[in-house]
Design a protein around this motif. Sequence first.
Motif, PDB file in Angstrom:
ATOM      1  N   VAL A 242       1.959   1.422   0.380  1.00 37.11           N
ATOM      2  CA  VAL A 242       1.537   0.426  -0.607  1.00 37.11           C
ATOM      3  C   VAL A 242       0.690   1.082  -1.693  1.00 37.11           C
ATOM      4  O   VAL A 242       0.893   0.843  -2.887  1.00 37.11           O
ATOM      5  CB  VAL A 242       0.740  -0.710   0.079  1.00 37.11           C
ATOM      6  N   GLU A 243      -0.252   1.931  -1.280  1.00 32.54           N
ATOM      7  CA  GLU A 243      -1.128   2.599  -2.250  1.00 32.54           C
ATOM      8  C   GLU A 243      -0.320   3.486  -3.189  1.00 32.54           C
ATOM      9  O   GLU A 243      -0.519   3.473  -4.410  1.00 32.54           O
ATOM     10  CB  GLU A 243      -2.173   3.425  -1.488  1.00 32.54           C
ATOM     11  N   ALA A 244       0.634   4.250  -2.643  1.00 29.44           N
ATOM     12  CA  ALA A 244       1.471   5.117  -3.470  1.00 29.44           C
ATOM     13  C   ALA A 244       2.363   4.288  -4.399  1.00 29.44           C
ATOM     14  O   ALA A 244       2.554   4.633  -5.578  1.00 29.44           O
ATOM     15  CB  ALA A 244       2.325   6.021  -2.588  1.00 29.44           C
ATOM     16  N   GLY A 245       2.898   3.181  -3.870  1.00 30.59           N
ATOM     17  CA  GLY A 245       3.761   2.325  -4.675  1.00 30.59           C
ATOM     18  C   GLY A 245       3.025   1.680  -5.835  1.00 30.59           C
ATOM     19  O   GLY A 245       3.562   1.590  -6.953  1.00 30.59           O
ATOM     20  N   LEU A 246       1.794   1.244  -5.597  1.00 31.99           N
ATOM     21  CA  LEU A 246       1.011   0.644  -6.674  1.00 31.99           C
ATOM     22  C   LEU A 246       0.734   1.654  -7.782  1.00 31.99           C
ATOM     23  O   LEU A 246       0.775   1.317  -8.975  1.00 31.99           O
ATOM     24  CB  LEU A 246      -0.307   0.102  -6.118  1.00 31.99           C
TER      25      LEU A 246
ATOM     26  N   LYS B 133      -5.232  -1.697 -12.942  1.00 34.86           N
ATOM     27  CA  LYS B 133      -6.517  -2.261 -12.520  1.00 34.86           C
ATOM     28  C   LYS B 133      -6.768  -1.879 -11.066  1.00 34.86           C
ATOM     29  O   LYS B 133      -5.881  -1.371 -10.380  1.00 34.86           O
ATOM     30  CB  LYS B 133      -6.526  -3.776 -12.673  1.00 34.86           C
ATOM     31  N   LYS B 134      -7.973  -2.137 -10.614  1.00 32.25           N
ATOM     32  CA  LYS B 134      -8.355  -1.818  -9.247  1.00 32.25           C
ATOM     33  C   LYS B 134      -7.738  -2.833  -8.283  1.00 32.25           C
ATOM     34  O   LYS B 134      -8.014  -4.032  -8.373  1.00 32.25           O
ATOM     35  CB  LYS B 134      -9.872  -1.822  -9.111  1.00 32.25           C
ATOM     36  N   ILE B 135      -6.889  -2.360  -7.408  1.00 27.82           N
ATOM     37  CA  ILE B 135      -6.326  -3.195  -6.347  1.00 27.82           C
ATOM     38  C   ILE B 135      -6.690  -2.541  -5.016  1.00 27.82           C
ATOM     39  O   ILE B 135      -6.328  -1.392  -4.763  1.00 27.82           O
ATOM     40  CB  ILE B 135      -4.796  -3.344  -6.471  1.00 27.82           C
ATOM     41  N   ASN B 136      -7.413  -3.264  -4.208  1.00 24.22           N
ATOM     42  CA  ASN B 136      -7.828  -2.733  -2.916  1.00 24.22           C
ATOM     43  C   ASN B 136      -6.663  -2.738  -1.935  1.00 24.22           C
ATOM     44  O   ASN B 136      -5.977  -3.757  -1.780  1.00 24.22           O
ATOM     45  CB  ASN B 136      -8.970  -3.571  -2.337  1.00 24.22           C
ATOM     46  N   VAL B 137      -6.440  -1.620  -1.278  1.00 21.97           N
ATOM     47  CA  VAL B 137      -5.435  -1.536  -0.225  1.00 21.97           C
ATOM     48  C   VAL B 137      -6.187  -1.441   1.100  1.00 21.97           C
ATOM     49  O   VAL B 137      -6.945  -0.496   1.333  1.00 21.97           O
ATOM     50  CB  VAL B 137      -4.510  -0.321  -0.409  1.00 21.97           C
ATOM     51  N   LEU B 138      -5.983  -2.450   1.935  1.00 18.62           N
ATOM     52  CA  LEU B 138      -6.692  -2.544   3.205  1.00 18.62           C
ATOM     53  C   LEU B 138      -5.714  -2.446   4.363  1.00 18.62           C
ATOM     54  O   LEU B 138      -4.752  -3.207   4.446  1.00 18.62           O
ATOM     55  CB  LEU B 138      -7.443  -3.881   3.283  1.00 18.62           C
ATOM     56  N   ALA B 139      -5.955  -1.496   5.257  1.00 20.01           N
ATOM     57  CA  ALA B 139      -5.232  -1.438   6.530  1.00 20.01           C
ATOM     58  C   ALA B 139      -6.184  -1.916   7.614  1.00 20.01           C
ATOM     59  O   ALA B 139      -7.374  -1.580   7.585  1.00 20.01           O
ATOM     60  CB  ALA B 139      -4.759  -0.015   6.827  1.00 20.01           C
ATOM     61  N   MET B 140      -5.689  -2.708   8.545  1.00 16.40           N
ATOM     62  CA  MET B 140      -6.564  -3.228   9.585  1.00 16.40           C
ATOM     63  C   MET B 140      -5.842  -3.273  10.924  1.00 16.40           C
ATOM     64  O   MET B 140      -4.632  -3.458  10.996  1.00 16.40           O
ATOM     65  CB  MET B 140      -7.086  -4.617   9.223  1.00 16.40           C
TER      66      MET B 140
END
Length: 315
Positions: free
Chosen positions: A88-92, A104-111
Amino acid sequence: MKNLGNLNVYAVRLLPKTEAIAPGHRACQGCAEVLAVRLVGKALGRDTVVACATGCMEIISSPLPTTSWRVPWIHVAFENAAAVASGVEAGLKVLMRKGRIPKKKINVLAMGGDGGTSDIGLQALSGALERGHNFLYVCYDNEAYMNTGIQRSSSTPFGAATTTSPAGKVKPGQVTWKKNMPEIAVAHNIPYVATACPSYPFDLMEKVKKAAKVDGPAYVHVLSVCPTGWRLPPDLSIRAGRLAVETGIFPLYEVEEGRYKLSVEVPKLRPVEDYLKIQGRFRHLTPDLIEKIQERVTKDYNKLLAKVRFSEEMS
């Protein structure tokens, strides 16, 4: 001003009003894990994409055909929350570079829980940290595989009784010591690692905000009290979290660029028995086993203090 424990009315009013997870989910009464999820969501805001491993939070929040999530949320297999978040982070990045979405800043959260983090998902998490992906991983640690019937994990503490580490005449429940996942994350030389607990909500939220701002991977390990698996009344969840900190069993600290800092200093640790005696999973422990746990906790806490002092001297 009316006090609410360590909180007050004014402080509560300052909390963000946005919610990443809606009410109406199916979490157990007193579940501190879903409280932690809510606080993490408040800290990160709406510009967040979540990759969630199979576990309690997936089950309680997404009963087909409904969902409790108010942000983009991806349910992934037990073992690959960090791998999916990496994608997801690479795709964004690619979409922003090509002008497909605004920069813009988009938080990528893994949980994930302790099973999906310390055990099954460790390989994906280690790889994502090593590659330096700009994302946040949050482990919600309830110290066993609670969703599937309270089986032990590598995060289950010594002496705890679970369905796969039952207490008997020969074995006192879990016979190994809890895996130190925050230190494993630190060993990857990432910018930010922290421990947190929803019993200290503002500390948890500040650490999540700080983690989201770093350039690179960040790891936050959250102690998530589980009344069902820990065998304690639901109204003691917050108290149990505080006792974990006050006894030194789960110290709150952060590691920024390799330097340690205590978040909550305890001038004199309470006896570990204060924490153990309110939980049914430890009711079989004998005085000598409690003393064994006390010695280990004291030793580990002093090791942490030594790292904190060394970091202060290096500053």
